[in-house]
Design a protein around this motif. Structure first.
Motif, mmCIF file in Angstrom:
data_model
loop_
_atom_site.group_PDB
_atom_site.id
_atom_site.type_symbol
_atom_site.label_atom_id
_atom_site.label_comp_id
_atom_site.label_asym_id
_atom_site.label_seq_id
_atom_site.Cartn_x
_atom_site.Cartn_y
_atom_site.Cartn_z
ATOM 1 N N TYR A 1 4.626 -7.436 -3.206
ATOM 2 C CA TYR A 1 4.770 -6.116 -3.612
ATOM 3 C C TYR A 1 4.992 -6.223 -4.466
ATOM 4 O O TYR A 1 4.852 -4.941 -5.306
ATOM 5 N N VAL A 2 5.585 -6.700 -6.299
ATOM 6 C CA VAL A 2 5.793 -6.871 -6.938
ATOM 7 C C VAL A 2 4.143 -6.341 -7.949
ATOM 8 O O VAL A 2 3.974 -6.115 -8.238
ATOM 9 N N LEU A 3 2.848 -7.381 -7.151
ATOM 10 C CA LEU A 3 1.983 -6.800 -7.715
ATOM 11 C C LEU A 3 1.630 -5.065 -8.050
ATOM 12 O O LEU A 3 0.614 -4.480 -8.405
ATOM 13 N N ALA A 4 1.738 -4.534 -6.135
ATOM 14 C CA ALA A 4 1.827 -3.406 -6.404
ATOM 15 C C ALA A 4 2.925 -2.050 -6.738
ATOM 16 O O ALA A 4 2.002 -1.105 -7.631
ATOM 17 N N TRP A 5 3.855 -2.620 -7.020
ATOM 18 C CA TRP A 5 4.940 -2.349 -8.342
ATOM 19 C C TRP A 5 4.321 -1.974 -10.051
ATOM 20 O O TRP A 5 4.079 -0.791 -10.393
ATOM 21 N N GLU A 6 3.717 -2.984 -10.550
ATOM 22 C CA GLU A 6 3.433 -3.152 -11.376
ATOM 23 C C GLU A 6 1.886 -2.258 -11.034
ATOM 24 O O GLU A 6 1.939 -1.436 -12.273
ATOM 25 N N ALA A 7 1.162 -2.513 -10.046
ATOM 26 C CA ALA A 7 0.399 -1.459 -10.964
ATOM 27 C C ALA A 7 0.526 -0.058 -10.115
ATOM 28 O O ALA A 7 -0.515 0.686 -11.009
ATOM 29 N N ALA A 8 1.212 0.648 -9.591
ATOM 30 C CA ALA A 8 2.046 1.822 -9.656
ATOM 31 C C ALA A 8 1.920 2.164 -11.111
ATOM 32 O O ALA A 8 2.228 3.579 -12.054
ATOM 33 N N LEU A 9 3.011 1.323 -11.637
ATOM 34 C CA LEU A 9 3.185 1.610 -12.423
ATOM 35 C C LEU A 9 2.586 1.311 -13.995
ATOM 36 O O LEU A 9 2.492 2.446 -14.597
ATOM 37 N N ALA A 10 1.398 0.787 -13.596
ATOM 38 C CA ALA A 10 0.411 0.974 -14.867
ATOM 39 C C ALA A 10 -0.443 1.977 -14.587
ATOM 40 O O ALA A 10 -0.687 2.712 -15.706
ATOM 41 N N VAL A 11 -0.757 2.598 -13.405
ATOM 42 C CA VAL A 11 -1.683 3.862 -13.303
ATOM 43 C C VAL A 11 -0.874 4.784 -13.934
ATOM 44 O O VAL A 11 -1.849 5.803 -14.344
ATOM 45 N N THR A 12 0.663 4.673 -12.945
ATOM 46 C CA THR A 12 1.624 6.233 -13.369
ATOM 47 C C THR A 12 1.421 6.372 -14.409
ATOM 48 O O THR A 12 1.418 7.638 -15.411
ATOM 49 N N GLY A 13 2.007 5.766 -15.406
ATOM 50 C CA GLY A 13 2.729 5.206 -16.216
ATOM 51 C C GLY A 13 3.892 5.988 -16.360
ATOM 52 O O GLY A 13 4.539 6.507 -17.553
ATOM 53 N N ILE A 14 5.045 6.201 -15.165
ATOM 54 C CA ILE A 14 5.736 6.485 -14.802
ATOM 55 C C ILE A 14 6.643 5.771 -16.414
ATOM 56 O O ILE A 14 7.039 4.457 -16.315
ATOM 57 N N ALA B 1 0.914 -1.406 0.010
ATOM 58 C CA ALA B 1 -0.318 -0.526 -0.063
ATOM 59 C C ALA B 1 1.052 1.044 -0.148
ATOM 60 O O ALA B 1 0.568 2.186 -1.080
ATOM 61 N N PRO B 2 1.522 1.322 0.971
ATOM 62 C CA PRO B 2 2.824 2.451 0.732
ATOM 63 C C PRO B 2 3.497 2.483 -0.510
ATOM 64 O O PRO B 2 3.822 4.099 -1.277
ATOM 65 N N LEU B 3 3.960 1.672 -0.997
ATOM 66 C CA LEU B 3 4.849 1.892 -2.256
ATOM 67 C C LEU B 3 3.921 2.116 -2.921
ATOM 68 O O LEU B 3 4.563 3.204 -3.774
ATOM 69 N N PHE B 4 2.587 2.108 -3.217
ATOM 70 C CA PHE B 4 1.632 2.151 -4.559
ATOM 71 C C PHE B 4 1.250 3.240 -4.853
ATOM 72 O O PHE B 4 1.108 4.856 -4.998
ATOM 73 N N GLY B 5 0.716 3.739 -2.945
ATOM 74 C CA GLY B 5 0.483 5.600 -2.554
ATOM 75 C C GLY B 5 1.451 6.124 -2.819
ATOM 76 O O GLY B 5 1.319 7.399 -3.143
ATOM 77 N N ILE B 6 2.968 6.240 -2.460
ATOM 78 C CA ILE B 6 3.596 7.114 -2.404
ATOM 79 C C ILE B 6 4.040 7.272 -4.384
ATOM 80 O O ILE B 6 4.779 8.200 -4.767
ATOM 81 N N THR B 7 4.092 6.319 -4.335
ATOM 82 C CA THR B 7 4.496 6.034 -5.976
ATOM 83 C C THR B 7 3.250 6.654 -7.509
ATOM 84 O O THR B 7 3.902 7.738 -7.997
ATOM 85 N N VAL B 8 2.353 6.874 -6.742
ATOM 86 C CA VAL B 8 1.308 7.514 -7.838
ATOM 87 C C VAL B 8 1.164 9.301 -7.197
ATOM 88 O O VAL B 8 1.025 9.705 -8.109
#
Length: 178
Positions: free
Chosen positions: A87-100, A18-25
């Motif tokens: 953790y891997v799924l959260a990172w992949e979701a963050a990449l998908a949502v942000t498009g960074i 959750a923090p990984l996803f939240g901070i990345t987004v």
């Protein structure tokens, strides 16, 4: 045991994911490199404290105050595996949502560090080519997913080994009867 692995693993995965996803987004993938790493690994340690709790609970409640080293390691590694996959799924979701462009930003930062250190000419060209290869590789999920997994799983292995070694001794944090 599988139920315990999944329950504690998903709890740890949520605490780290959750923090990984939240901070990345929230920061669009641009946290300060210094505190980003510190926060990331501290979050991993906090999340993976679930390994210690699960092993202690297994020892004290189900094991009657006793647990062997290898059963504790098995429990801890199972929890670490589930947490790492989250953790891997959260990172992949963050990449998908942000498009960074994480790989591009990372490569540019390292190239700038090399330039600031005075590297130039052929050495800089070779390093830049290596970073271009990294960007191409990182775009491939079969490269990126294991690389992301390898960020957290070794932390889980370390927490597991320390927890198993400490908790196999029934005098370490003994059960309080009362």
């Amino acid at each position: 045991m599988l139920k315990k692995i999944l329950a504690y693993g998903f709890i740890a995965g949520l605490v780290v994911g959750a923090p990984l996803f939240g901070i990345t987004v929230a920061l669009q993938g641009h946290p300060s490199p210094g505190w980003g790493v510190v926060v990331g690994y501290l979050t991993m340690l906090v999340a993976l404290s679930a390994v210690f709790v699960a092993i202690k609970r297994q020892r004290d409640v189900e094991g009657g105050g006793v647990i062997g080293f290898w059963p504790a390691v098995g429990l801890g590694l199972g929890i670490s595996l589930v947490a790492s996959l989250c953790y891997v799924l959260a990172w992949e979701a963050a990449l998908a949502v942000t498009g960074i462009d994480f790989a591009g930003d990372y490569a540019r930062g390292l190239i700038e560090q090399q330039k600031a250190a005075g590297v130039s000419g052929e050495s800089l060209a070779r390093f830049t080519a290596d970073m271009e290869r990294f960007k191409v590789q990182y775009a491939q999920p079969m490269y990126r997913l294991p690389m992301t997994f390898a960020e957290i799983f070794p932390v889980g292995v370390l927490v597991t080994l320390v927890s198993a070694a400490l908790l196999r001794n029934s005098r370490f944090l003994p059960v309080r009867r009362g």
